[in-house]
Design a protein around this motif. Structure first.
Motif, mmCIF file in Angstrom:
data_model
loop_
_atom_site.group_PDB
_atom_site.id
_atom_site.type_symbol
_atom_site.label_atom_id
_atom_site.label_comp_id
_atom_site.label_asym_id
_atom_site.label_seq_id
_atom_site.Cartn_x
_atom_site.Cartn_y
_atom_site.Cartn_z
ATOM 1 N N SER A 1 12.328 -1.728 8.438
ATOM 2 C CA SER A 1 12.325 -0.458 7.732
ATOM 3 C C SER A 1 12.523 -0.733 6.250
ATOM 4 O O SER A 1 12.791 -1.868 5.839
ATOM 5 N N LYS A 2 12.395 0.285 5.427
ATOM 6 C CA LYS A 2 12.538 0.100 3.988
ATOM 7 C C LYS A 2 13.904 -0.500 3.679
ATOM 8 O O LYS A 2 14.928 -0.028 4.166
ATOM 9 N N GLY A 3 13.896 -1.530 2.875
ATOM 10 C CA GLY A 3 15.136 -2.203 2.526
ATOM 11 C C GLY A 3 15.350 -3.479 3.307
ATOM 12 O O GLY A 3 16.029 -4.399 2.847
ATOM 13 N N GLN A 4 14.753 -3.558 4.496
ATOM 14 C CA GLN A 4 14.868 -4.772 5.304
ATOM 15 C C GLN A 4 13.650 -4.864 6.217
ATOM 16 O O GLN A 4 13.656 -4.361 7.328
ATOM 17 N N TYR B 1 0.830 -1.218 0.000
ATOM 18 C CA TYR B 1 0.000 0.000 0.000
ATOM 19 C C TYR B 1 0.865 1.270 0.000
ATOM 20 O O TYR B 1 0.652 2.173 0.824
ATOM 21 N N PRO B 2 1.835 1.399 -0.893
ATOM 22 C CA PRO B 2 2.731 2.553 -0.874
ATOM 23 C C PRO B 2 1.993 3.878 -1.038
ATOM 24 O O PRO B 2 1.060 3.989 -1.824
ATOM 25 N N GLY B 3 2.421 4.852 -0.235
ATOM 26 C CA GLY B 3 1.846 6.185 -0.320
ATOM 27 C C GLY B 3 0.526 6.374 0.393
ATOM 28 O O GLY B 3 -0.046 7.462 0.355
ATOM 29 N N THR B 4 0.040 5.327 1.064
ATOM 30 C CA THR B 4 -1.224 5.432 1.790
ATOM 31 C C THR B 4 -0.972 5.533 3.291
ATOM 32 O O THR B 4 0.132 5.275 3.774
ATOM 33 N N GLU B 5 -2.007 5.877 4.011
ATOM 34 C CA GLU B 5 -1.897 5.965 5.468
ATOM 35 C C GLU B 5 -1.594 4.597 6.083
ATOM 36 O O GLU B 5 -0.971 4.502 7.131
ATOM 37 N N GLY B 6 -2.024 3.550 5.401
ATOM 38 C CA GLY B 6 -1.807 2.204 5.917
ATOM 39 C C GLY B 6 -0.609 1.505 5.294
ATOM 40 O O GLY B 6 -0.577 0.273 5.234
ATOM 41 N N GLU B 7 0.387 2.272 4.833
ATOM 42 C CA GLU B 7 1.541 1.672 4.161
ATOM 43 C C GLU B 7 2.249 0.649 5.052
ATOM 44 O O GLU B 7 2.487 0.883 6.237
ATOM 45 N N LEU B 8 2.571 -0.487 4.459
ATOM 46 C CA LEU B 8 3.345 -1.529 5.127
ATOM 47 C C LEU B 8 4.703 -1.633 4.446
ATOM 48 O O LEU B 8 4.906 -1.114 3.356
ATOM 49 N N GLY C 1 6.928 -4.809 4.798
ATOM 50 C CA GLY C 1 7.517 -6.124 4.626
ATOM 51 C C GLY C 1 6.781 -7.107 3.737
ATOM 52 O O GLY C 1 7.262 -8.228 3.536
ATOM 53 N N CYS C 2 5.644 -6.735 3.201
ATOM 54 C CA CYS C 2 4.806 -7.726 2.495
ATOM 55 C C CYS C 2 5.411 -8.216 1.185
ATOM 56 O O CYS C 2 5.292 -9.397 0.836
ATOM 57 N N ILE C 3 6.065 -7.337 0.456
ATOM 58 C CA ILE C 3 6.688 -7.745 -0.795
ATOM 59 C C ILE C 3 7.878 -8.659 -0.508
ATOM 60 O O ILE C 3 8.095 -9.662 -1.204
ATOM 61 N N ASP C 4 8.636 -8.333 0.526
ATOM 62 C CA ASP C 4 9.749 -9.199 0.915
ATOM 63 C C ASP C 4 9.252 -10.565 1.369
ATOM 64 O O ASP C 4 9.921 -11.577 1.149
ATOM 65 N N ASP C 5 8.085 -10.602 1.999
ATOM 66 C CA ASP C 5 7.488 -11.887 2.389
ATOM 67 C C ASP C 5 7.263 -12.763 1.159
ATOM 68 O O ASP C 5 7.535 -13.963 1.166
ATOM 69 N N VAL C 6 6.746 -12.150 0.094
ATOM 70 C CA VAL C 6 6.487 -12.883 -1.145
ATOM 71 C C VAL C 6 7.792 -13.421 -1.720
ATOM 72 O O VAL C 6 7.876 -14.576 -2.158
ATOM 73 N N LYS C 7 8.828 -12.599 -1.724
ATOM 74 C CA LYS C 7 10.117 -13.027 -2.263
ATOM 75 C C LYS C 7 10.675 -14.214 -1.482
ATOM 76 O O LYS C 7 11.212 -15.173 -2.073
#
Length: 310
Positions: free
Chosen positions: A250-253, A12-19, A21-27
């Motif tokens: 945090s972003k990147g990890q 959810y980039p750019g939203t109030e609910g931005e997370l 780690g979810c993309i890294d979870d998929v990887k």
């Protein structure tokens, strides 16, 4: 036998609910499926919202992916779905009959919610002797397939709370407002707003509600006449129905705490572990790390001690 997987990650980039780690979870899950469980790259489909070249995890696209996964499956196939993203609970509205007082939902990138009833209906079509593993690292995920027997968990051993609170304050409402362009959204009109915005692409539960032909969970379960829900589906939830799942780093990890615990355990065991052992070890690890969420296992008795995924 064919092994197929749908991996869904929503930051959810750019939203109030931005997370984070979810993309890294998929990887990480993608890597484990290939290296530990023998999945072919061509049989793994990713839906993520940080790469426009990928299929976007909108409500419509997620529904199509899940339906396609189940619809193309044959007896003996191995199916896996991993979801990392927001989860929420919709309160009942006037005229709605719901056994649990809430609809547990996953939250697609466009906020076109997918309810537990819809997931149950899709899973009920899994062919006989075809295994289906659903790993959900999301808030309130213990109730996503609540027709499956609770083997590890506390989601259905206590009465649901009558009061309703969004899992992340007003974030759900604000994300809906921004995503739909509607400023008049409040607890009492969520379903009508979703229908107004998404129309025929809205979850069937919303469409039935709007037509005042509300279908209770019991009716949905009755539609699963082939026993698929009880016999073929395994749900591993990141937490209980009244809990939230942690997004860490945090972003990147970054990662989901539940997904990370699974990856640590799979690494230590080389993937040689059954469902029960995996969830119990995850609970102990998360507790040791200081997290209050308690993962759950929902499946028939025959699957409790079956090796994870395969």
């Amino acid at each position: 036998m064919v092994k197929k997987a749908i991996l869904i990650g929503i930051n959810y980039p750019g939203t109030e609910g931005e997370l984070l780690g979810c993309i890294d979870d998929v990887k990480q899950m993608h890597k484990s499926l290939v290296e530990l469980f023998g999945f072919s790259e061509e049989n793994i489909t990713e839906l993520i919202d940080t790469d426009k070249s990928k299929i976007q995890p909108t409500g419509k696209n997620i529904r199509q992916a899940l339906s396609g996964l189940v619809g193309s499956a044959k007896s003996g196939d191995v199916l896996c779905v991993h979801y990392s993203g927001h989860g929420t609970r919709l309160p009942p509205e006037t005229g709605e009959d719901d056994d649990t007082e809430f609809d547990e939902c996953i939250v697609p990138s466009d906020n076109n919610y997918i309810t537990d009833d819809e997931i149950i209906e899709i899973v009920s079509k899994v062919p006989k002797d075809c295994s289906f593993t659903f790993v959900s690292d999301s808030c309130h995920s213990g109730g996503l397939i609540d027709s499956a027997k609770e083997q590890i968990g506390e989601s259905f051993k206590k009465k649901p709370k009558k009061e309703f609170k969004f899992p992340f304050g007003l974030t759900s409402i604000n994300m809906l407002k921004r995503g739909t362009g509607r400023d008049d959204i409040e607890v009492g009109n969520i379903r009508t707003t979703i229908f107004d915005v998404f129309g025929e692409d809205a979850t069937p539960k919303v469409k039935k509600f709007m037509k005042t032909e509300v279908m209770s969970k019991k009716e949905v379960y009755a539609g699963a006449s082939n026993g698929g829900l009880e016999n073929e589906c395994v749900l591993l939830s990141g937490c209980q129905t009244d809990q939230t799942s942690a997004d860490v780093g945090s972003k990147g990890q970054a990662y989901g705490a539940f997904t990370n615990s699974i990856q640590i355990i799979l690494g230590e065991t080389k993937g040689k572990i059954n469902y029960k052992e995996l969830v119990l070890k995850s609970r102990k690890l998360l507790e040791k790390q200081g997290y209050s969420q308690r993962p759950g296992l929902y499946c028939s008795d025959s699957y409790v001690n079956v090796p994870f995924i395969c």
